[in-house]
Design a protein around this motif. Structure first.
Motif, PDB file in Angstrom:
ATOM      1  N   ALA A 103      31.382  67.856  87.475  1.00  0.00           N
ATOM      2  CA  ALA A 103      31.554  67.093  86.231  1.00  0.00           C
ATOM      3  C   ALA A 103      30.406  66.141  85.942  1.00  0.00           C
ATOM      4  N   SER A 148      40.221  71.652  84.899  1.00  0.00           N
ATOM      5  CA  SER A 148      39.379  70.560  85.374  1.00  0.00           C
ATOM      6  C   SER A 148      40.125  69.725  86.413  1.00  0.00           C
ATOM      7  N   ILE A 205      36.666  70.500  78.164  1.00  0.00           N
ATOM      8  CA  ILE A 205      35.996  69.408  77.465  1.00  0.00           C
ATOM      9  C   ILE A 205      36.032  69.652  75.957  1.00  0.00           C
ATOM     10  N   ILE A 220      34.773  70.230  85.792  1.00  0.00           N
ATOM     11  CA  ILE A 220      35.154  70.431  84.395  1.00  0.00           C
ATOM     12  C   ILE A 220      34.817  71.857  83.972  1.00  0.00           C
TER      13      ILE A 220
END
Length: 266
Positions: A42, A134, A158, A153
């Motif tokens: 991430a 994630s 996202i 992620i």
């Protein structure tokens, strides 16, 4: 969007790394995804769901954004940010600490906020936003990461978070607007916005005015930039994640992708 997609494909196909990308034109409803469920470390992009968790806690009156927090020396960690260089004992509001986490990617600010809202609440916020794959386990710049895993992620996850924010559905409409306003102030501009025209000259040279509410993330070999493009009256979600690529190459590709998105939207 087909022309834009072809141009971005040609850029990433020249790369030896792996790219996870989600583009969603919020005006036409068109969407393009490549490697949407690929997991990436991430890096600092995890600060966006952490911000959402703080606003969620404020929405439930578990804290107030105006609450003061005292900066302690034991909070200091390295990497990006200015708080580590300031004097212990100073007082900052939670809102100011969130601002530093987003616009300067301040790692000390991030860890203070993680302690404030808790790992479980951050994970819950991510789940409520539909971030199915994630993971969040660790504070930043710590020597002993959680043995359960790393902060990871996907572009799809996202993308979901940003779409909710852009449509006023992340935590609340008011919170979404406040988070977008913070992300528009980001001071790290060497990725997606690198090749965009100066926002101060748009009206003079006939280019449509633009803003980008975004968050970068970087560790060696991994570079991301994710955000919401506002060009004229147009809006587009862009999640661009990369790994296993030379840092200068990934930065150049991200800058070119940002330029292609701008050209598409104008």
């Amino acid at each position: 969007m087909k022309t834009l997609v072809n141009k971005i494909r040609s850029l990433t196909e020249q790369s030896s790394g792996t790219w996870g990308i989600v583009l969603e034109d919020l005006d036409t409803g068109e969407k393009w995804v490549t490697n949407g469920d690929e997991l990436f470390y991430a890096a600092s992009v995890i600060k966006v769901p952490i911000m959402a968790a703080v606003f969620s806690a404020a929405e439930r009156a578990e804290l107030a954004l105006t609450d003061p927090l005292i900066l302690k020396e034991e909070d200091f960690v390295g990497g990006s940010g200015v708080l580590q260089h300031l004097t212990p004992g100073m007082s900052l509001s939670i809102k100011d600490i969130v601002m530093l986490m987003i616009i300067q990617s301040d790692n000390t600010a991030t860890n203070i906020l993680i302690d404030q809202v808790g790992v479980e609440h951050i994970v819950q916020t991510m789940e409520e936003a539909g971030m199915e794959k994630s993971t969040f386990y660790n504070k930043l710049m710590m020597n002993n990461p959680n043995p359960k895993g790393f902060n990871q992620i996907t572009a799809n996850d996202i993308g979901k978070l940003l779409t909710l924010m852009a449509t006023g559905e992340l935590v609340s409409e008011k919170a979404s607007k406040q988070m977008i306003a913070m992300m528009k102030k980001q001071q790290i501009k060497d990725c997606l916005p690198e090749k965009l025209p100066s926002p101060y000259s748009n009206f003079n040279n006939g280019m449509p005015p633009w803003e980008l509410a975004h968050k970068t993330g970087w560790i060696p070999g991994t570079r991301h930039d994710v955000g919401i493009f506002y060009v004229g009256e147009r809006k587009l979600i862009a999640t661009v994640l990369s790994k296993e690529e030379d840092d200068l190459v990934s930065k150049q590709i991200l800058a070119q992708i940002g330029e292609e998105i701008y050209n598409y939207l104008q």
